[in-house]
Design an enzyme around this catalytic site. Structure first.
Site, PDB file in Angstrom:
ATOM      1  N   ASN A 154      -0.927 -10.841  -4.316  1.00 27.75           N
ATOM      2  CA  ASN A 154      -2.560 -11.249  -3.973  1.00 27.75           C
ATOM      3  C   ASN A 154      -2.427 -11.649  -2.327  1.00 27.75           C
ATOM      4  O   ASN A 154      -3.445 -11.584  -1.996  1.00 27.75           O
ATOM      5  CB  ASN A 154      -3.071 -12.151  -4.821  1.00 27.75           C
ATOM      6  CG  ASN A 154      -4.302 -12.586  -4.208  1.00 27.75           C
ATOM      7  OD1 ASN A 154      -5.387 -11.968  -4.248  1.00 27.75           O
ATOM      8  ND2 ASN A 154      -4.366 -13.986  -3.726  1.00 27.75           N
TER       9      ASN A 154
ATOM     10  N   SER B 220      -8.258  -3.633  -1.764  1.00 29.60           N
ATOM     11  CA  SER B 220      -9.462  -3.827  -1.182  1.00 29.60           C
ATOM     12  C   SER B 220     -10.347  -2.759  -1.156  1.00 29.60           C
ATOM     13  O   SER B 220      -9.951  -1.771  -1.132  1.00 29.60           O
ATOM     14  CB  SER B 220      -9.346  -4.308   0.264  1.00 29.60           C
ATOM     15  OG  SER B 220     -10.708  -4.658   1.093  1.00 29.60           O
TER      16      SER B 220
ATOM     17  N   TYR C 200      -6.098  -3.897   9.100  1.00 26.69           N
ATOM     18  CA  TYR C 200      -6.520  -4.645   7.466  1.00 26.69           C
ATOM     19  C   TYR C 200      -6.641  -3.409   6.441  1.00 26.69           C
ATOM     20  O   TYR C 200      -5.990  -3.438   5.177  1.00 26.69           O
ATOM     21  CB  TYR C 200      -7.582  -5.586   7.370  1.00 26.69           C
ATOM     22  CG  TYR C 200      -8.100  -6.154   6.036  1.00 26.69           C
ATOM     23  CD1 TYR C 200      -7.028  -6.923   5.522  1.00 26.69           C
ATOM     24  CD2 TYR C 200      -8.932  -5.449   5.389  1.00 26.69           C
ATOM     25  CE1 TYR C 200      -7.482  -7.549   4.210  1.00 26.69           C
ATOM     26  CE2 TYR C 200      -9.057  -6.033   3.869  1.00 26.69           C
ATOM     27  CZ  TYR C 200      -8.432  -7.061   3.665  1.00 26.69           C
ATOM     28  OH  TYR C 200      -8.775  -7.530   2.342  1.00 26.69           O
ATOM     29  N   ALA C 201      -7.722  -2.410   6.987  1.00 23.99           N
ATOM     30  CA  ALA C 201      -7.796  -1.511   6.107  1.00 23.99           C
ATOM     31  C   ALA C 201      -6.535  -0.413   5.473  1.00 23.99           C
ATOM     32  O   ALA C 201      -6.366  -0.034   4.530  1.00 23.99           O
ATOM     33  CB  ALA C 201      -8.948  -0.519   6.535  1.00 23.99           C
TER      34      ALA C 201
ATOM     35  N   LYS D 210      -4.205  -2.042   3.195  1.00 20.53           N
ATOM     36  CA  LYS D 210      -4.937  -1.917   1.847  1.00 20.53           C
ATOM     37  C   LYS D 210      -4.771  -0.709   1.186  1.00 20.53           C
ATOM     38  O   LYS D 210      -4.591  -0.355   0.284  1.00 20.53           O
ATOM     39  CB  LYS D 210      -6.206  -2.695   1.692  1.00 20.53           C
ATOM     40  CG  LYS D 210      -6.192  -4.209   2.025  1.00 20.53           C
ATOM     41  CD  LYS D 210      -5.254  -4.933   0.973  1.00 20.53           C
ATOM     42  CE  LYS D 210      -5.429  -6.444   1.329  1.00 20.53           C
ATOM     43  NZ  LYS D 210      -4.621  -7.150   0.115  1.00 20.53           N
TER      44      LYS D 210
END
Length: 231
Positions: free
Chosen positions: A67, A123, A137-138, A141
């Site tokens: 996580n 995400s 970030y994308a 994930k």
């Protein structure tokens, strides 16, 4: 009772996951402080954490929940070296550390001949993308989702199961700041449910995947986004 290693367990989704699992299971919870502190920006941290968690759980880990993550802005107009450094830090924390822990988990279960489960908190951005300041970030994930599917396909024969959960905006401190910065009402208008997810909603799904999901569900990617992205 399962022995569970949970990363990023100090607040938000991670704290909610810890709360829902703690009454019935033995937990080793990583955070940035405390007995199992680890900074995943440090390449040595995942292996060191695994060894300490294994010791804390009497030599057996049944479930790994990845996580831990960061959501730092990385604007396109940064100096090039700073922009690249932002990518490398985010991918190291969000993806590479989770990959290292997953590898250690898989080899642990193979060596002991025992089943195991990996639950990756990814995400909505893995499917829909994110803001212009969050390419990294994308991508991190999306990599986590692809890794989950690969683990599921490769090791189901060994009783090793893998699941990914893809929350949309969730009411953590991080999400509150982001909502405010993006004009909260406009952003909420994009969510048919009319609100962001609550941490305990994501935690309920994580608990199910970690302990109760049937083996045939391995490889599943579960959305928690109020129908803001359906596929």
């Amino acid at each position: 009772m399962a022995n569970i290693l949970l990363t990023g367990g100090s607040r938000g989704i991670g704290a909610a996951i810890a709360d829902t699992l703690r009454p019935d299971h033995a937990l080793a919870v990583q955070s940035t402080s405390g007995p199992l502190a680890a900074d995943f920006a440090d390449p040595a941290a995942p292996a060191d954490l695994w060894a300490r968690a294994l010791d804390a759980l009497d030599g057996r880990i049944d479930v790994l929940i990845n996580n831990a993550g960061v959501f730092d802005a990385n604007p396109l107009d940064l100096p090039h070296a700073d922009w690249v450094a932002g990518w490398e830090r985010t991918l190291r924390i969000n993806l590479t550390a989770a990959a290292e822990l997953s590898r250690l988990a898989v080899t642990h279960w193979q060596d002991t001949g025992t089943p195991g489960r990996i639950v990756n908190i990814a995400s909505r951005a893995a499917h829909r993308g994110d803001s212009p300041a969050h390419w990294h970030y994308a991508a991190s994930k999306a990599g986590m989702v692809a890794m989950t599917k690969t683990i599921a396909r490769a090791y189901a024969k060994d009783g090793i199961l893998a699941f990914a959960i893809c929350p949309g905006f969730t009411m953590t401190g991080m999400a509150e700041d982001y909502l405010a910065s993006r004009g909260g009402d406009k952003l909420l208008a994009d969510i048919p449910l009319g609100r962001v997810a609550m941490p305990d909603e994501v935690a309920a799904i994580a608990r199910f995947c970690a302990t109760d999901a049937p083996p045939s569900m391995t490889g599943a990617v579960l959305d928690v986004n109020g129908a803001s992205y359906v596929r």
